[in-house]
Design a protein around this motif. Structure first.
Motif, PDB file in Angstrom:
ATOM      1  N   ALA A   1      44.094  83.408  35.286  1.00 46.18           N
ATOM      2  CA  ALA A   1      42.694  83.325  35.684  1.00 46.18           C
ATOM      3  C   ALA A   1      41.849  82.708  34.566  1.00 46.18           C
ATOM      4  CB  ALA A   1      42.161  84.700  36.048  1.00 46.18           C
ATOM      5  N   ALA A   2      42.117  83.082  33.337  1.00 42.77           N
ATOM      6  CA  ALA A   2      41.388  82.510  32.207  1.00 42.77           C
ATOM      7  C   ALA A   2      41.674  81.019  32.070  1.00 42.77           C
ATOM      8  CB  ALA A   2      41.747  83.247  30.926  1.00 42.77           C
ATOM      9  N   LEU A   3      42.918  80.624  32.257  1.00 39.50           N
ATOM     10  CA  LEU A   3      43.280  79.210  32.176  1.00 39.50           C
ATOM     11  C   LEU A   3      42.547  78.392  33.230  1.00 39.50           C
ATOM     12  CD1 LEU A   3      45.166  76.948  31.050  1.00 39.50           C
ATOM     13  CD2 LEU A   3      46.723  77.570  32.902  1.00 39.50           C
ATOM     14  N   PHE A   4      42.565  78.851  34.480  1.00 40.32           N
ATOM     15  CA  PHE A   4      41.894  78.122  35.551  1.00 40.32           C
ATOM     16  C   PHE A   4      40.377  78.114  35.361  1.00 40.32           C
ATOM     17  CE2 PHE A   4      45.744  79.254  38.265  1.00 40.32           C
ATOM     18  CZ  PHE A   4      46.329  78.011  38.057  1.00 40.32           C
ATOM     19  N   THR A   5      39.838  79.192  34.833  1.00 47.67           N
ATOM     20  CA  THR A   5      38.399  79.254  34.601  1.00 47.67           C
ATOM     21  C   THR A   5      37.981  78.292  33.489  1.00 47.67           C
ATOM     22  OG1 THR A   5      38.397  81.558  35.296  1.00 47.67           O
ATOM     23  CG2 THR A   5      36.485  80.800  34.084  1.00 47.67           C
ATOM     24  N   VAL A   6      38.757  78.232  32.428  1.00 49.48           N
ATOM     25  CA  VAL A   6      38.437  77.303  31.343  1.00 49.48           C
ATOM     26  C   VAL A   6      38.588  75.855  31.816  1.00 49.48           C
ATOM     27  CG1 VAL A   6      39.193  76.500  29.063  1.00 49.48           C
ATOM     28  CG2 VAL A   6      38.903  78.935  29.503  1.00 49.48           C
ATOM     29  N   LEU A   7      39.588  75.580  32.634  1.00 53.16           N
ATOM     30  CA  LEU A   7      39.723  74.232  33.190  1.00 53.16           C
ATOM     31  C   LEU A   7      38.502  73.872  34.028  1.00 53.16           C
ATOM     32  CD1 LEU A   7      43.484  74.074  34.244  1.00 53.16           C
ATOM     33  CD2 LEU A   7      42.360  72.818  32.402  1.00 53.16           C
ATOM     34  N   ARG A   8      38.019  74.811  34.820  1.00 54.93           N
ATOM     35  CA  ARG A   8      36.827  74.562  35.627  1.00 54.93           C
ATOM     36  C   ARG A   8      35.593  74.422  34.746  1.00 54.93           C
ATOM     37  NH1 ARG A   8      35.625  71.919  39.966  1.00 54.93           N
ATOM     38  NH2 ARG A   8      33.566  72.505  40.654  1.00 54.93           N
TER      39      ARG A   8
ATOM     40  N   PRO B   1      31.161  69.875  37.339  1.00 60.03           N
ATOM     41  CA  PRO B   1      30.266  68.726  37.431  1.00 60.03           C
ATOM     42  C   PRO B   1      28.808  69.067  37.146  1.00 60.03           C
ATOM     43  CG  PRO B   1      30.900  69.442  39.620  1.00 60.03           C
ATOM     44  CD  PRO B   1      31.681  70.270  38.635  1.00 60.03           C
ATOM     45  N   THR B   2      28.399  70.317  37.331  1.00 60.07           N
ATOM     46  CA  THR B   2      27.000  70.666  37.110  1.00 60.07           C
ATOM     47  C   THR B   2      26.883  71.775  36.077  1.00 60.07           C
ATOM     48  OG1 THR B   2      26.950  72.368  38.826  1.00 60.07           O
ATOM     49  CG2 THR B   2      26.466  70.112  39.522  1.00 60.07           C
ATOM     50  N   VAL B   3      25.660  71.942  35.611  1.00 58.73           N
ATOM     51  CA  VAL B   3      25.387  72.990  34.634  1.00 58.73           C
ATOM     52  C   VAL B   3      25.583  74.369  35.262  1.00 58.73           C
ATOM     53  CG1 VAL B   3      23.559  73.993  33.194  1.00 58.73           C
ATOM     54  CG2 VAL B   3      23.805  71.529  33.333  1.00 58.73           C
ATOM     55  N   LEU B   4      25.210  74.510  36.510  1.00 55.64           N
ATOM     56  CA  LEU B   4      25.365  75.807  37.170  1.00 55.64           C
ATOM     57  C   LEU B   4      26.835  76.194  37.311  1.00 55.64           C
ATOM     58  CD1 LEU B   4      22.569  75.609  39.874  1.00 55.64           C
ATOM     59  CD2 LEU B   4      22.577  76.881  37.742  1.00 55.64           C
ATOM     60  N   ASP B   5      27.712  75.220  37.537  1.00 61.54           N
ATOM     61  CA  ASP B   5      29.146  75.515  37.563  1.00 61.54           C
ATOM     62  C   ASP B   5      29.611  76.058  36.222  1.00 61.54           C
ATOM     63  OD1 ASP B   5      29.555  74.742  40.181  1.00 61.54           O
ATOM     64  OD2 ASP B   5      30.021  72.663  39.644  1.00 61.54           O
ATOM     65  N   ARG B   6      29.121  75.465  35.161  1.00 61.36           N
ATOM     66  CA  ARG B   6      29.514  75.921  33.828  1.00 61.36           C
ATOM     67  C   ARG B   6      28.946  77.307  33.521  1.00 61.36           C
ATOM     68  NH1 ARG B   6      29.037  70.130  32.920  1.00 61.36           N
ATOM     69  NH2 ARG B   6      31.124  69.395  32.392  1.00 61.36           N
ATOM     70  N   ILE B   7      27.747  77.603  34.007  1.00 59.58           N
ATOM     71  CA  ILE B   7      27.168  78.930  33.805  1.00 59.58           C
ATOM     72  C   ILE B   7      28.010  79.983  34.506  1.00 59.58           C
ATOM     73  CG2 ILE B   7      25.184  80.394  34.381  1.00 59.58           C
ATOM     74  CD1 ILE B   7      23.422  77.896  33.957  1.00 59.58           C
ATOM     75  N   VAL B   8      28.415  79.700  35.727  1.00 51.03           N
ATOM     76  CA  VAL B   8      29.262  80.646  36.471  1.00 51.03           C
ATOM     77  C   VAL B   8      30.606  80.827  35.769  1.00 51.03           C
ATOM     78  CG1 VAL B   8      30.488  80.988  38.651  1.00 51.03           C
ATOM     79  CG2 VAL B   8      28.110  80.239  38.664  1.00 51.03           C
TER      80      VAL B   8
ATOM     81  N   LEU C   1      31.217  80.513  32.535  1.00 59.64           N
ATOM     82  CA  LEU C   1      31.020  81.314  31.332  1.00 59.64           C
ATOM     83  C   LEU C   1      30.892  82.794  31.677  1.00 59.64           C
ATOM     84  CD1 LEU C   1      28.628  79.132  29.177  1.00 59.64           C
ATOM     85  CD2 LEU C   1      30.988  79.758  28.681  1.00 59.64           C
ATOM     86  N   ASN C   2      30.232  83.096  32.784  1.00 59.68           N
ATOM     87  CA  ASN C   2      30.153  84.481  33.228  1.00 59.68           C
ATOM     88  C   ASN C   2      31.541  85.002  33.586  1.00 59.68           C
ATOM     89  OD1 ASN C   2      29.087  86.931  33.992  1.00 59.68           O
ATOM     90  ND2 ASN C   2      28.592  86.240  36.055  1.00 59.68           N
ATOM     91  N   ALA C   3      32.333  84.190  34.256  1.00 62.90           N
ATOM     92  CA  ALA C   3      33.698  84.612  34.609  1.00 62.90           C
ATOM     93  C   ALA C   3      34.549  84.816  33.359  1.00 62.90           C
ATOM     94  CB  ALA C   3      34.340  83.578  35.530  1.00 62.90           C
ATOM     95  N   VAL C   4      34.364  83.978  32.349  1.00 64.67           N
ATOM     96  CA  VAL C   4      35.114  84.139  31.101  1.00 64.67           C
ATOM     97  C   VAL C   4      34.734  85.460  30.427  1.00 64.67           C
ATOM     98  CG1 VAL C   4      35.364  83.227  28.755  1.00 64.67           C
ATOM     99  CG2 VAL C   4      35.573  81.703  30.704  1.00 64.67           C
TER     100      VAL C   4
END
Length: 92
Positions: free
Chosen positions: A18-25, A30-37, A39-42
């Protein structure tokens, strides 16, 4: 090796995937909001890793650390989301 050892091992493997797939995402988002989500998942995954490790060691000393990381992750996500909302509002 008891059945509980196998459960802990399987849990660590699943959390690692899960951590590997989350870091890949996080990297490909593509957007800042994707990265915010992501980081929360991490931060949730880090708390999960520490909780499982505390269960393996049967040690309650990690609970302060768990609460601190969870609160920092929550506040960080709220701050980043508010910043992204203001930035989108300013753009029109």
């Amino acid at each position: 090796m008891s059945i509980l050892d196998h459960v802990y091992t399987a849990t660590f493997v699943m959390l690692s995937l899960a951590a590997l797939f989350t870091v890949l995402r996080l990297v490909r988002g593509p957007t800042v909001l994707d990265r915010i989500v992501c980081l929360n998942a991490v931060s949730v995954l880090v708390v999960s890793f520490i909780a499982v490790e505390a269960a393996v060691r049967a040690d309650t000393a990690y609970f302060g650390l768990l609460v601190t990381i969870a609160l920092l992750g929550f506040v960080g996500t709220l701050t980043a989301a508010r910043f992204a909302e203001r930035r989108a509002h300013d753009r029109g």
